[in-house]
Design a protein around this motif. Structure first.
Motif, PDB file in Angstrom:
ATOM      1  N   SER A   1     -59.464 -68.321  47.250  1.00  0.00           N
ATOM      2  CA  SER A   1     -60.524 -67.313  46.807  1.00  0.00           C
ATOM      3  C   SER A   1     -60.678 -67.206  45.096  1.00  0.00           C
ATOM      4  N   GLY A   2     -60.176 -68.329  44.732  1.00  0.00           N
ATOM      5  CA  GLY A   2     -60.815 -68.593  43.359  1.00  0.00           C
ATOM      6  C   GLY A   2     -58.974 -67.826  43.011  1.00  0.00           C
ATOM      7  N   GLY A   3     -58.377 -68.668  41.676  1.00  0.00           N
ATOM      8  CA  GLY A   3     -57.606 -68.399  41.223  1.00  0.00           C
ATOM      9  C   GLY A   3     -57.004 -70.338  39.528  1.00  0.00           C
ATOM     10  N   THR A   4     -55.663 -69.915  39.631  1.00  0.00           N
ATOM     11  CA  THR A   4     -55.629 -71.215  39.162  1.00  0.00           C
ATOM     12  C   THR A   4     -55.454 -72.695  39.541  1.00  0.00           C
ATOM     13  N   VAL A   5     -54.858 -73.736  39.434  1.00  0.00           N
ATOM     14  CA  VAL A   5     -54.774 -74.883  39.914  1.00  0.00           C
ATOM     15  C   VAL A   5     -53.762 -74.604  40.540  1.00  0.00           C
ATOM     16  N   ASP A   6     -52.509 -74.244  40.427  1.00  0.00           N
ATOM     17  CA  ASP A   6     -51.730 -73.957  41.107  1.00  0.00           C
ATOM     18  C   ASP A   6     -51.449 -72.923  42.228  1.00  0.00           C
ATOM     19  N   ASP A   7     -52.702 -71.765  42.064  1.00  0.00           N
ATOM     20  CA  ASP A   7     -52.766 -71.174  43.561  1.00  0.00           C
ATOM     21  C   ASP A   7     -53.936 -72.051  44.281  1.00  0.00           C
ATOM     22  N   ALA A   8     -54.516 -73.120  43.609  1.00  0.00           N
ATOM     23  CA  ALA A   8     -55.708 -73.928  44.857  1.00  0.00           C
ATOM     24  C   ALA A   8     -54.374 -75.478  45.344  1.00  0.00           C
ATOM     25  N   ILE A   9     -53.210 -75.631  44.412  1.00  0.00           N
ATOM     26  CA  ILE A   9     -52.253 -76.589  45.378  1.00  0.00           C
ATOM     27  C   ILE A   9     -51.712 -75.775  46.379  1.00  0.00           C
ATOM     28  N   ASP A  10     -50.822 -74.590  46.125  1.00  0.00           N
ATOM     29  CA  ASP A  10     -50.185 -73.681  46.791  1.00  0.00           C
ATOM     30  C   ASP A  10     -50.989 -73.093  48.078  1.00  0.00           C
TER      31      ASP A  10
ATOM     32  N   ASN B   1     -63.723 -80.442  39.456  1.00  0.00           N
ATOM     33  CA  ASN B   1     -64.964 -80.290  39.629  1.00  0.00           C
ATOM     34  C   ASN B   1     -65.149 -81.628  37.989  1.00  0.00           C
ATOM     35  N   GLY B   2     -64.439 -82.724  38.876  1.00  0.00           N
ATOM     36  CA  GLY B   2     -64.653 -83.710  37.574  1.00  0.00           C
ATOM     37  C   GLY B   2     -63.781 -84.012  36.040  1.00  0.00           C
ATOM     38  N   ASP B   3     -63.524 -82.301  36.190  1.00  0.00           N
ATOM     39  CA  ASP B   3     -62.474 -82.546  34.500  1.00  0.00           C
ATOM     40  C   ASP B   3     -60.981 -82.861  35.190  1.00  0.00           C
ATOM     41  N   ARG B   4     -60.379 -83.462  34.037  1.00  0.00           N
ATOM     42  CA  ARG B   4     -59.196 -83.075  34.278  1.00  0.00           C
ATOM     43  C   ARG B   4     -58.449 -81.981  34.077  1.00  0.00           C
ATOM     44  N   VAL B   5     -57.262 -81.456  34.829  1.00  0.00           N
ATOM     45  CA  VAL B   5     -57.027 -80.103  34.661  1.00  0.00           C
ATOM     46  C   VAL B   5     -55.591 -80.095  34.728  1.00  0.00           C
ATOM     47  N   GLU B   6     -55.263 -78.839  34.363  1.00  0.00           N
ATOM     48  CA  GLU B   6     -53.509 -78.917  33.777  1.00  0.00           C
ATOM     49  C   GLU B   6     -53.508 -77.562  35.108  1.00  0.00           C
ATOM     50  N   SER B   7     -51.801 -77.082  35.568  1.00  0.00           N
ATOM     51  CA  SER B   7     -51.542 -76.459  36.802  1.00  0.00           C
ATOM     52  C   SER B   7     -52.007 -74.658  36.447  1.00  0.00           C
ATOM     53  N   GLY B   8     -51.983 -74.350  35.334  1.00  0.00           N
ATOM     54  CA  GLY B   8     -52.376 -72.690  34.649  1.00  0.00           C
ATOM     55  C   GLY B   8     -54.175 -73.022  34.329  1.00  0.00           C
ATOM     56  N   ASP B   9     -54.039 -74.328  34.928  1.00  0.00           N
ATOM     57  CA  ASP B   9     -56.375 -74.258  34.466  1.00  0.00           C
ATOM     58  C   ASP B   9     -57.162 -73.167  35.109  1.00  0.00           C
ATOM     59  N   GLN B  10     -57.888 -72.469  35.651  1.00  0.00           N
ATOM     60  CA  GLN B  10     -58.081 -71.860  36.017  1.00  0.00           C
ATOM     61  C   GLN B  10     -59.542 -72.319  37.218  1.00  0.00           C
ATOM     62  N   CYS B  11     -59.277 -71.962  38.521  1.00  0.00           N
ATOM     63  CA  CYS B  11     -60.217 -72.811  39.439  1.00  0.00           C
ATOM     64  C   CYS B  11     -60.758 -72.025  40.587  1.00  0.00           C
ATOM     65  N   PRO B  12     -62.085 -72.124  40.077  1.00  0.00           N
ATOM     66  CA  PRO B  12     -63.249 -71.712  41.522  1.00  0.00           C
ATOM     67  C   PRO B  12     -63.215 -71.344  42.460  1.00  0.00           C
ATOM     68  N   SER B  13     -63.030 -70.845  43.264  1.00  0.00           N
ATOM     69  CA  SER B  13     -63.553 -70.847  44.836  1.00  0.00           C
ATOM     70  C   SER B  13     -64.046 -72.025  45.572  1.00  0.00           C
ATOM     71  N   ASP B  14     -65.230 -72.085  45.368  1.00  0.00           N
ATOM     72  CA  ASP B  14     -65.557 -73.400  45.450  1.00  0.00           C
ATOM     73  C   ASP B  14     -66.057 -74.830  44.373  1.00  0.00           C
ATOM     74  N   ALA B  15     -64.466 -74.978  43.928  1.00  0.00           N
ATOM     75  CA  ALA B  15     -64.341 -76.729  43.537  1.00  0.00           C
ATOM     76  C   ALA B  15     -64.401 -77.770  44.341  1.00  0.00           C
ATOM     77  N   SER B  16     -64.197 -78.597  43.783  1.00  0.00           N
ATOM     78  CA  SER B  16     -64.246 -80.077  44.020  1.00  0.00           C
ATOM     79  C   SER B  16     -62.881 -80.056  43.851  1.00  0.00           C
ATOM     80  N   ILE B  17     -61.389 -80.712  44.546  1.00  0.00           N
ATOM     81  CA  ILE B  17     -60.617 -80.964  43.526  1.00  0.00           C
ATOM     82  C   ILE B  17     -59.807 -82.726  44.228  1.00  0.00           C
ATOM     83  N   LYS B  18     -59.370 -83.392  43.746  1.00  0.00           N
ATOM     84  CA  LYS B  18     -59.175 -84.469  43.711  1.00  0.00           C
ATOM     85  C   LYS B  18     -57.546 -84.211  43.141  1.00  0.00           C
ATOM     86  N   ILE B  19     -56.700 -85.058  44.401  1.00  0.00           N
ATOM     87  CA  ILE B  19     -55.092 -85.125  43.593  1.00  0.00           C
ATOM     88  C   ILE B  19     -54.814 -86.244  44.022  1.00  0.00           C
ATOM     89  N   MET B  20     -54.051 -86.743  42.606  1.00  0.00           N
ATOM     90  CA  MET B  20     -53.844 -87.744  42.993  1.00  0.00           C
ATOM     91  C   MET B  20     -51.891 -87.640  42.904  1.00  0.00           C
TER      92      MET B  20
END
Length: 88
Positions: A23-32, A61-80
């Protein structure tokens, strides 16, 4: 949210890509959200202190982010995750 993972995370989620309800939130929320769906992924993402390992790289969405950054609900995330080991 669409998630693409690399390295050992593939075995933890059963493939290279997955789609999760988020439902959106931070990158930490997405990882959780990912770890809630695929608990085996935690060992590749979190250290002994239960914080995201500093060596884990995440893009939204192609941009490097930190864990506290915002992450939209429709994001495309890559995790390495970090790649460890090797010999000389």
């Amino acid at each position: 949210m669409d998630v693409t993972v690399y390295g050992p995370l593939r075995s933890a989620i059963g493939g290279k890509e997955t789609t999760l309800q988020f439902s959106g939130g931070t990158v930490d929320d997405a990882i959780d959200t990912l770890v809630s769906e695929f608990p085996r992924a935690a060992q590749y993402l979190y250290g002994a202190d239960n914080d995201l390992r500093p060596s884990v790289r995440i893009s939204v969405n192609g941009d490097r982010v930190e864990s506290g950054d915002q992450c939209p609900s429709d994001a495309s995330i890559k995790i390495m995750p970090a790649v460890q080991g090797g010999s000389r």
